[in-house]
Design an enzyme around this catalytic site. Structure first.
Site, PDB file in Angstrom:
ATOM      1  N   GLU A  19      59.455  36.278  -3.774  1.00  0.00           N
ATOM      2  CA  GLU A  19      58.917  36.090  -2.431  1.00  0.00           C
ATOM      3  C   GLU A  19      58.791  34.596  -2.156  1.00  0.00           C
ATOM      4  O   GLU A  19      58.173  33.867  -2.932  1.00  0.00           O
ATOM      5  CB  GLU A  19      57.542  36.744  -2.264  1.00  0.00           C
ATOM      6  CG  GLU A  19      57.028  36.597  -0.830  1.00  0.00           C
ATOM      7  CD  GLU A  19      55.600  37.067  -0.620  1.00  0.00           C
ATOM      8  OE1 GLU A  19      55.240  37.328   0.540  1.00  0.00           O
ATOM      9  OE2 GLU A  19      54.838  37.173  -1.610  1.00  0.00           O
TER      10      GLU A  19
ATOM     11  N   GLU B 188      54.861  29.481  -3.337  1.00  0.00           N
ATOM     12  CA  GLU B 188      54.050  28.971  -2.221  1.00  0.00           C
ATOM     13  C   GLU B 188      53.947  27.460  -2.354  1.00  0.00           C
ATOM     14  O   GLU B 188      53.658  26.942  -3.441  1.00  0.00           O
ATOM     15  CB  GLU B 188      52.663  29.602  -2.225  1.00  0.00           C
ATOM     16  CG  GLU B 188      51.692  29.050  -1.201  1.00  0.00           C
ATOM     17  CD  GLU B 188      52.195  29.123   0.223  1.00  0.00           C
ATOM     18  OE1 GLU B 188      52.177  28.080   0.905  1.00  0.00           O
ATOM     19  OE2 GLU B 188      52.616  30.214   0.644  1.00  0.00           O
TER      20      GLU B 188
ATOM     21  N   ASP C 201      57.389  30.520   8.884  1.00  0.00           N
ATOM     22  CA  ASP C 201      57.180  29.632  10.033  1.00  0.00           C
ATOM     23  C   ASP C 201      58.410  29.705  10.936  1.00  0.00           C
ATOM     24  O   ASP C 201      59.532  29.458  10.482  1.00  0.00           O
ATOM     25  CB  ASP C 201      56.981  28.202   9.525  1.00  0.00           C
ATOM     26  CG  ASP C 201      56.463  27.263  10.598  1.00  0.00           C
ATOM     27  OD1 ASP C 201      56.824  27.448  11.780  1.00  0.00           O
ATOM     28  OD2 ASP C 201      55.703  26.335  10.256  1.00  0.00           O
TER      29      ASP C 201
ATOM     30  N   LYS D 144      61.263  24.963  17.904  1.00  0.00           N
ATOM     31  CA  LYS D 144      62.089  23.952  18.557  1.00  0.00           C
ATOM     32  C   LYS D 144      63.487  23.914  17.931  1.00  0.00           C
ATOM     33  O   LYS D 144      63.639  23.964  16.716  1.00  0.00           O
ATOM     34  CB  LYS D 144      61.428  22.582  18.448  1.00  0.00           C
ATOM     35  CG  LYS D 144      60.114  22.468  19.212  1.00  0.00           C
ATOM     36  CD  LYS D 144      59.544  21.075  19.107  1.00  0.00           C
ATOM     37  CE  LYS D 144      58.227  20.968  19.886  1.00  0.00           C
ATOM     38  NZ  LYS D 144      57.634  19.603  19.793  1.00  0.00           N
TER      39      LYS D 144
ATOM     40  N   ASP E  94      56.700  38.814  13.032  1.00  0.00           N
ATOM     41  CA  ASP E  94      56.202  39.284  14.320  1.00  0.00           C
ATOM     42  C   ASP E  94      56.850  38.505  15.458  1.00  0.00           C
ATOM     43  O   ASP E  94      56.620  38.798  16.624  1.00  0.00           O
ATOM     44  CB  ASP E  94      54.683  39.083  14.401  1.00  0.00           C
ATOM     45  CG  ASP E  94      54.328  37.601  14.381  1.00  0.00           C
ATOM     46  OD1 ASP E  94      54.712  36.915  13.404  1.00  0.00           O
ATOM     47  OD2 ASP E  94      53.693  37.112  15.332  1.00  0.00           O
TER      48      ASP E  94
ATOM     49  N   GLU F  80      48.792  39.718   4.953  1.00  0.00           N
ATOM     50  CA  GLU F  80      47.590  39.487   5.748  1.00  0.00           C
ATOM     51  C   GLU F  80      47.935  39.347   7.235  1.00  0.00           C
ATOM     52  O   GLU F  80      47.265  39.918   8.102  1.00  0.00           O
ATOM     53  CB  GLU F  80      46.873  38.214   5.275  1.00  0.00           C
ATOM     54  CG  GLU F  80      46.223  38.321   3.898  1.00  0.00           C
ATOM     55  CD  GLU F  80      47.160  37.979   2.761  1.00  0.00           C
ATOM     56  OE1 GLU F  80      46.707  37.930   1.608  1.00  0.00           O
ATOM     57  OE2 GLU F  80      48.381  37.768   3.009  1.00  0.00           O
ATOM     58  N   TYR F  81      49.009  38.608   7.528  1.00  0.00           N
ATOM     59  CA  TYR F  81      49.431  38.442   8.923  1.00  0.00           C
ATOM     60  C   TYR F  81      49.833  39.784   9.531  1.00  0.00           C
ATOM     61  O   TYR F  81      49.476  40.111  10.661  1.00  0.00           O
ATOM     62  CB  TYR F  81      50.619  37.482   8.999  1.00  0.00           C
ATOM     63  CG  TYR F  81      50.251  36.029   8.968  1.00  0.00           C
ATOM     64  CD1 TYR F  81      49.512  35.445   9.990  1.00  0.00           C
ATOM     65  CD2 TYR F  81      50.661  35.220   7.923  1.00  0.00           C
ATOM     66  CE1 TYR F  81      49.182  34.103   9.965  1.00  0.00           C
ATOM     67  CE2 TYR F  81      50.342  33.873   7.881  1.00  0.00           C
ATOM     68  CZ  TYR F  81      49.602  33.316   8.905  1.00  0.00           C
ATOM     69  OH  TYR F  81      49.278  31.987   8.876  1.00  0.00           O
ATOM     70  N   GLU F  82      50.590  40.550   8.777  1.00  0.00           N
ATOM     71  CA  GLU F  82      51.067  41.842   9.277  1.00  0.00           C
ATOM     72  C   GLU F  82      49.901  42.761   9.620  1.00  0.00           C
ATOM     73  O   GLU F  82      49.912  43.455  10.646  1.00  0.00           O
ATOM     74  CB  GLU F  82      51.969  42.480   8.227  1.00  0.00           C
ATOM     75  CG  GLU F  82      52.607  43.792   8.652  1.00  0.00           C
ATOM     76  CD  GLU F  82      53.563  44.322   7.613  1.00  0.00           C
ATOM     77  OE1 GLU F  82      54.083  45.433   7.812  1.00  0.00           O
ATOM     78  OE2 GLU F  82      53.803  43.627   6.596  1.00  0.00           O
TER      79      GLU F  82
END
Length: 214
Positions: free
Chosen positions: A44, A69, A118, A122, A154, A192-194
Site C-alpha cells: 500500500e 507512508e 492526493d 492543478k 472519492d 479512515e477517509y472512506e
C-alpha cells in the site's frame, strides 16, 4: 489537512522494529524473508493512519503486507494500531513512492493499493499524482507479470484521470466501479477517509487495473 507534528514520532518508530523496517533499501529483493511466512507481498502506497492495511492483514493472513507512508507523524498512528492488534504479516516503511525501484527488486510485489491519494488537481502538478505514467513505470517494474493495482478515491476528477492514464499505458481494466458501496462487497476494507465520506453518502470510486504479461 496537515498532520499535527509529533516530535516523538521518530523515536517511537525506531523502537518498533517488529513492525517498522528502518533500513528498507537494504531489503530490496529480500522482502519475503522479513516475514514469518513466505507469502505473496502486497504494497500500500500512502497508508495514512493504517485502518485499511491493518484490516487487510487481519482478513488475509495468507498475504504479507507492506505499508508505505511518507509522513512520520501520520505513520505512527498506523504503527500504534499494529502494536495493539499484533498482526504477524505486516511491515511499515517511511519512504517516498517516487523511489520505489530503490526499495523493491523487479517483480517482487504482487499487488499495489492506492487509496485516496492526493489528487493534485492543478495540471502543472499532474506528475505528482500516483497514477502518472512515471509512477506506473515503477509499478510495472516491481510488480510480478500480470500484477495489478487497486485504486480507490472519492475524487471523480482523479478517478477519470487515472482511468485514462492506465489505459494509455496499455493496462487492462479489470474493474471500474462508480459507487463501490452499492456492491456491498464483504471483502472491502475501508480507510479512515472512506468511512468518513461513505457516512455522508458520497460515492467511492474503485478500479482494478492489470499490467499485461510481457
Amino acid at each position: 489537512m496537515r498532520a499535527r507534528h509529533k516530535p516523538w514520532a521518530e523515536d517511537f518508530l525506531r523502537e518498533q522494529t517488529q513492525y517498522v523496517e528502518l533500513n528498507p533499501t537494504a531489503q530490496k529483493g529480500n522482502w519475503r524473508a522479513q516475514f514469518s511466512k513466505n507469502q505473496p507481498i502486497h504494497l500500500e502506497i500512502g497508508s495514512g493512519k493504517g485502518q485499511f492495511i491493518i484490516g487487510m492483514a487481519k482478513q488475509f493472513p495468507n498475504i504479507n503486507f507492506i505499508a508505505m507512508e511518507l509522513v512520520k507523524s501520520i505513520l505512527v498512528s498506523a504503527v500504534q494500531k499494529a502494536v495493539e492488534s499484533q498482526p504477524d504479516n505486516i511491515r511499515f516503511i517511511n519512504y517516498d513512492a517516487k523511489d520505489l525501484s530503490e526499495l523493491f527488486a523487479d517483480h517482487e510485489v504482487e499487488r499495489i493499493y492506492l487509496n485516496f491519494s492526493d489528487p493534485w488537481p492543478k495540471n502543472k502538478h499532474a506528475k505528482r499524482r500516483l497514477t502518472y505514467h512515471t509512477f506506473l513505470q515503477q509499478y510495472q517494474q516491481i510488480l510480478k507479470d500480470d500484477g495489478d493495482i487497486v485504486f480507490k478515491t472519492d475524487n471523480q476528477g482523479l478517478f477519470e484521470y487515472s482511468i485514462t492514464s492506465f489505459s494509455q499505458f496499455g493496462m487492462i481494466l479489470e474493474e471500474v466501479n462508480l459507487d463501490l458501496h452499492e456492491l456491498n462487497d464483504p471483502t472491502n476494507v475501508m480507510t479512515e477517509y472512506e468511512q468518513k465520506f461513505a457516512a455522508k453518502g458520497q460515492p467511492i470510486f474503485r478500479c482494478r487495473a492489470r499490467f499485461p504479461k510481457k
